[in-house]
Motif scaffolding. Sequence first.
Motif, PDB file in Angstrom:
ATOM      1  N   MET A 186       1.984  -3.204  -4.158  1.00 11.39           N
ATOM      2  CA  MET A 186       1.244  -1.998  -3.834  1.00 11.39           C
ATOM      3  C   MET A 186       0.334  -1.651  -5.018  1.00 11.39           C
ATOM      4  SD  MET A 186       2.589  -1.543  -0.906  1.00 11.39           S
ATOM      5  CE  MET A 186       4.072  -1.524   0.096  1.00 11.39           C
ATOM      6  N   PHE A 218       4.752   8.430   5.404  1.00 12.71           N
ATOM      7  CA  PHE A 218       5.078   8.495   3.978  1.00 12.71           C
ATOM      8  C   PHE A 218       5.798   9.813   3.673  1.00 12.71           C
ATOM      9  CE2 PHE A 218       2.834   7.132  -0.238  1.00 12.71           C
ATOM     10  CZ  PHE A 218       4.042   7.148  -0.898  1.00 12.71           C
ATOM     11  N   GLN A 270       7.898  -3.146  -7.990  1.00 15.31           N
ATOM     12  CA  GLN A 270       7.998  -1.693  -7.838  1.00 15.31           C
ATOM     13  C   GLN A 270       8.940  -1.037  -8.836  1.00 15.31           C
ATOM     14  OE1 GLN A 270      10.029  -0.205  -4.326  1.00 15.31           O
ATOM     15  NE2 GLN A 270      11.108  -2.151  -4.051  1.00 15.31           N
ATOM     16  N   THR A 278       5.780  -4.222   5.594  1.00  8.69           N
ATOM     17  CA  THR A 278       7.182  -4.647   5.693  1.00  8.69           C
ATOM     18  C   THR A 278       7.408  -5.487   6.945  1.00  8.69           C
ATOM     19  OG1 THR A 278       7.932  -2.716   4.459  1.00  8.69           O
ATOM     20  CG2 THR A 278       9.576  -3.861   5.778  1.00  8.69           C
ATOM     21  N   SER A 319      -0.472  -0.716   0.738  1.00  6.47           N
ATOM     22  CA  SER A 319      -0.009   0.588   0.282  1.00  6.47           C
ATOM     23  C   SER A 319       1.177   0.980   1.152  1.00  6.47           C
ATOM     24  CB  SER A 319      -1.129   1.637   0.376  1.00  6.47           C
ATOM     25  OG  SER A 319      -1.656   1.698   1.689  1.00  6.47           O
ATOM     26  N   GLN A 320       1.904   1.982   0.735  1.00  7.83           N
ATOM     27  CA  GLN A 320       3.140   2.355   1.411  1.00  7.83           C
ATOM     28  C   GLN A 320       2.882   2.744   2.869  1.00  7.83           C
ATOM     29  OE1 GLN A 320       2.269   3.247  -1.653  1.00  7.83           O
ATOM     30  NE2 GLN A 320       3.872   2.200  -2.802  1.00  7.83           N
ATOM     31  N   ARG A 321       3.790   2.335   3.754  1.00  2.00           N
ATOM     32  CA  ARG A 321       3.774   2.683   5.175  1.00  2.00           C
ATOM     33  C   ARG A 321       2.567   2.089   5.899  1.00  2.00           C
ATOM     34  NH1 ARG A 321       8.722   3.509   5.065  1.00  2.00           N
ATOM     35  NH2 ARG A 321       8.722   4.695   7.008  1.00  2.00           N
ATOM     36  N   GLN A 377       1.623   0.014  -8.084  1.00  2.00           N
ATOM     37  CA  GLN A 377       2.524  -0.782  -8.920  1.00  2.00           C
ATOM     38  C   GLN A 377       1.778  -1.636  -9.949  1.00  2.00           C
ATOM     39  OE1 GLN A 377       4.620  -2.934  -5.888  1.00  2.00           O
ATOM     40  NE2 GLN A 377       5.521  -1.081  -5.007  1.00  2.00           N
ATOM     41  N   GLU A 408       9.288  -6.712  -2.665  1.00  2.00           N
ATOM     42  CA  GLU A 408       8.441  -5.837  -3.462  1.00  2.00           C
ATOM     43  C   GLU A 408       8.922  -5.912  -4.917  1.00  2.00           C
ATOM     44  OE1 GLU A 408       6.790  -1.326  -2.707  1.00  2.00           O
ATOM     45  OE2 GLU A 408       7.750  -2.429  -1.066  1.00  2.00           O
ATOM     46  N   GLN A 452      -0.357   7.140   8.494  1.00  2.00           N
ATOM     47  CA  GLN A 452       0.301   6.509   7.359  1.00  2.00           C
ATOM     48  C   GLN A 452       0.893   7.568   6.428  1.00  2.00           C
ATOM     49  OE1 GLN A 452      -2.351   3.914   5.253  1.00  2.00           O
ATOM     50  NE2 GLN A 452      -0.794   3.177   3.831  1.00  2.00           N
ATOM     51  N   TRP A 474      13.276   4.385   4.226  1.00  2.00           N
ATOM     52  CA  TRP A 474      12.059   3.603   4.088  1.00  2.00           C
ATOM     53  C   TRP A 474      11.995   2.438   5.069  1.00  2.00           C
ATOM     54  CZ3 TRP A 474       8.177   5.343   1.086  1.00  2.00           C
ATOM     55  CH2 TRP A 474       8.495   6.366   0.178  1.00  2.00           C
ATOM     56  N   TRP A 498       5.698  10.726  -6.646  1.00  2.00           N
ATOM     57  CA  TRP A 498       4.505  10.732  -5.787  1.00  2.00           C
ATOM     58  C   TRP A 498       3.777  12.063  -5.839  1.00  2.00           C
ATOM     59  CZ3 TRP A 498       2.965   6.188  -4.606  1.00  2.00           C
ATOM     60  CH2 TRP A 498       3.897   5.162  -4.425  1.00  2.00           C
TER      61      TRP A 498
END
Length: 269
Positions: free
Chosen positions: A107, A157, A44, A24, A18-20, A110, A41, A153, A166, A58
Motif C-alpha cells: 500500500m 475503511f 505493513q 485482498t 490502497s486499503q479496501r 507503507q 502484505e 472504499q 479487515w 489513520w
Amino acid sequence: MSASSRASSPRSYLVCASQRSGSTLLVETLRSSGVAGHPQEFFQYLSQTSLAPQPSDWFVGVDDRSILTLLAPDKPGVESTETADDWRARILREGSTDNGVWGGKLMWNQTPLVLERAAGLTGRTGTDLHSALGDILGDVLYIKVTRQDVVSQAVSFWRAVQTNTWRGRPAAGDDVAQYHQGAIAHLVKVLQEQELGWRTYFADHGIEPVEVAYADLANNTAEVLGRVIDAIGLNIEVPPPALKRQADKRSDEWVDRFRDSAPGQELPV
C-alpha cells in the motif's frame, strides 16, 4: 482451459493498492493456486511495534473527539529486533512458492516503512523507493488495483477501523459501527492521496503496471485473474475466487448518505 497458452517464465510480482480496494480478493485467489507465490502484505509492519498501523494512526492530526472515540482500541506491540538483511530474506522466503514465483502486496502508505527498513540493507544501491524495491525484490511485475468509487472504499475503511474487521463479511460486533461524515471525508482524502502517490511513482519511473479495476475484479473475476496470471507467466487453470464481496446494504446506505450530504467530495485531488 489454461489461463494462457503463451505463458513466459514465471516472475515475481507486487500488487500495489490502497486499503479496501479489492486487492485482498486478488492476492488470496492467486495464493490459492499454490504456484503463484504466497502474496502477503509484508511491508505493513512498523519496526517500532511489529504491528500494522493501528486505528488511530489513520487519524493523525484529527482532533475531533466524535471521530476518535469511535475508533477500535489500538493494540500494544514490541519493537522488532530483525536486521534489515534478515527482514529481506524472510520476505523473499515467505512470499515464494516452490516454483520460484514470489508475490507480495504494498500500500502507498507503507512506502515510508519500506524506505526505513531498506536503509540498513547490505549492498543498498540508492535512497529512493524504486531502488529500495529493486534491492529487496529485484525485477518485479507491478499490478495496480484501483477502486474507482472512492466513497464506497472509504465507507468500507471506516467500518474496518471501528471494528478491526479487515477480512470477510462484517462480524456481529459491526453493529456498533456508526456513520460519521467527517471520518469518511477524511478517509476519502487519505485514499485519494495514496492513489496519487502510486500514479506519480509509476509516471516518474516509466512503469506501466498491469491495471486491475475493482469493478472488473468483482464482476468478471475469472477474466481478470486470467489476465493477471498470464502477465505473471503462469500456465495454470484460473482458480475460483477466494473471497466474496464484503459490502452490504448498510455500506450502500452510508455511501448514499455521504453523497447526499457532501456532493463532490469524492472528486480526485
